[in-house]
Design an enzyme around this catalytic site. Structure first.
Site, PDB file in Angstrom:
ATOM      1  N   ASP A   1      -3.179  -2.844  -4.966  1.00  0.00           N
ATOM      2  CA  ASP A   1      -2.227  -3.822  -4.774  1.00  0.00           C
ATOM      3  C   ASP A   1      -1.178  -4.061  -6.099  1.00  0.00           C
ATOM      4  OD1 ASP A   1      -2.758  -4.058  -2.406  1.00  0.00           O
ATOM      5  OD2 ASP A   1      -3.912  -5.688  -2.864  1.00  0.00           O
TER       6      ASP A   1
ATOM      7  N   HIS B   1      -0.542 -11.394  -4.997  1.00  0.00           N
ATOM      8  CA  HIS B   1       1.242 -10.970  -5.027  1.00  0.00           C
ATOM      9  C   HIS B   1       1.787 -11.344  -5.841  1.00  0.00           C
ATOM     10  CE1 HIS B   1      -0.646  -7.732  -2.391  1.00  0.00           C
ATOM     11  NE2 HIS B   1      -1.034  -8.459  -1.709  1.00  0.00           N
TER      12      HIS B   1
ATOM     13  N   HIS C   1       0.654  -1.352   0.055  1.00  0.00           N
ATOM     14  CA  HIS C   1      -0.125   0.246   0.045  1.00  0.00           C
ATOM     15  C   HIS C   1       1.254   0.773   0.039  1.00  0.00           C
ATOM     16  CE1 HIS C   1      -3.760  -2.280   2.117  1.00  0.00           C
ATOM     17  NE2 HIS C   1      -3.328  -2.932   0.741  1.00  0.00           N
TER      18      HIS C   1
ATOM     19  N   HIS D   1      -9.195  -1.959  -5.120  1.00  0.00           N
ATOM     20  CA  HIS D   1      -8.215  -2.176  -4.038  1.00  0.00           C
ATOM     21  C   HIS D   1      -6.704  -3.499  -5.450  1.00  0.00           C
ATOM     22  CE1 HIS D   1      -5.835  -2.359  -0.971  1.00  0.00           C
ATOM     23  NE2 HIS D   1      -5.954  -3.784  -0.935  1.00  0.00           N
TER      24      HIS D   1
END
Length: 315
Positions: free
Chosen positions: A239, A262, A78, A235
């Site tokens: 990320d 991720h 973030h 969101h």
């Protein structure tokens, strides 16, 4: 933005760590040109410094963790997203815990603090990574790709078996303005059953309705609801911007993702950097000429194994 940028002065904040539940103090300081983004653990004996780069990624489970010489800092995506989204190239991030403070679960508090202290231009030109040829990675149904473009574009599609999410897709050309207006306020989200399971395992101990959108089987538990109808996919874009900053310079290319996360984002950065023929570096002044044209190269449907993303690409 022709030249590199950093903060005008220090900023400080405090919040809990999402996974540890501990209070975390963070300070961000200006840094010199070409210094990049440096993380510092102030609670260790030797103030361990960790450069933000792909080589220092140690874990991508639930969050992105950066580590070096035995010290690590998790949930970095973030703050890295906020710095990248606002065009900050050089900064020193100091924390007194092994995790970045979660704040409200979005990057909005970081963006507001950056605007409060101000961002200044430095003396050296930015260097951009310019994607010359498409590079992609996949795992199961999930897929991520970087393709040539004349700017930094993002196209993202998610699918969840939940009545309030189902399918969401979003496309934008990234700039300070679009990041602040469209992306930075989007909060992390999770499902109540998963949160309860993680907390029983000693994880997500700092997670709450104050820093995440929580859904049960049918509804959003947060009384205030969503900040936008497509906050979930936004969101994921937030990320991804943080994860892609592991490249170490701004991107001129089109990031296309379907159900990525991720791990896959990090795999894509690795795949790109390992193949020198697929990218080059250039200053802002000439980056549009780096792949021989001023507009995005076209790529055919056969280049994209996850065909479900195609509907989002043309959205």
């Amino acid at each position: 933005m022709y030249f590199q940028r950093t903060l005008k002065s220090d900023l400080s904040c405090q919040s809990v760590g999402l996974h540890s539940g501990r209070k975390v103090n963070m300070r961000i300081r200006p840094a010199s040109s070409d210094e990049g983004i440096i993380l510092v653990r102030t609670d260790t004996r030797y103030r361990q410094m960790i450069r933000v780069c792909l080589e220092n990624v140690t874990d991508t489970t639930l969050a992105t963790t950066i580590g070096s010489s035995g010290a690590a800092i998790s949930t970095v995506e973030h703050i890295l997203s906020a710095l990248s989204g606002m065009g900050v190239d050089n900064a020193i991030i100091e924390v007194d815990a092994p995790e970045i403070p979660i704040m409200d679960g979005s990057a909005l508090p970081f963006v507001n603090m950056l605007k409060l202290v101000g961002i200044r231009t430095q003396e050296k030109l930015k260097k951009y990574l310019v994607v010359k040829k498409p590079v992609s990675v996949s795992e199961g149904e999930s897929f991520a790709m970087l393709a040539p473009s004349s700017s930094f574009e993002i196209t993202y599609k998610i699918e969840f078996d939940h009545p309030l999410i189902k399918e969401q897709s979003y496309h934008l050309k990234l700039s300070d303005e679009t990041y602040e207006k469209e992306i930075c306020s989007s909060r992390t989200f999770g499902f109540l059953k998963d949160v309860e399971y993680l907390q029983a395992k000693g994880l997500a101990l700092g997670g709450s309705l104050k820093n995440a959108v929580i859904l049960d089987e049918k509804r959003i538990i947060n009384k205030e609801g969503l900040r936008s109808h497509n906050e979930f996919v936004k969101h994921k874009i937030l990320d991804a911007i943080g994860d892609l900053s592991l490249i170490g310079m701004p991107i001129v290319g089109h990031f296309i993702a379907y159900k990525s996360g991720h791990k896959l984002n990090s795999m894509l950065v690795k795949a790109l950097l390992e193949q020198q023929e697929n990218w080059t570096t250039a200053s802002f002044l000439n980056c549009q000429d780096a792949h021989g044209q001023n507009t995005r190269e076209k790529f055919s449907i056969r280049d994209i194994p996850a065909r479900k993303i195609l509907g989002a690409i043309h959205a």
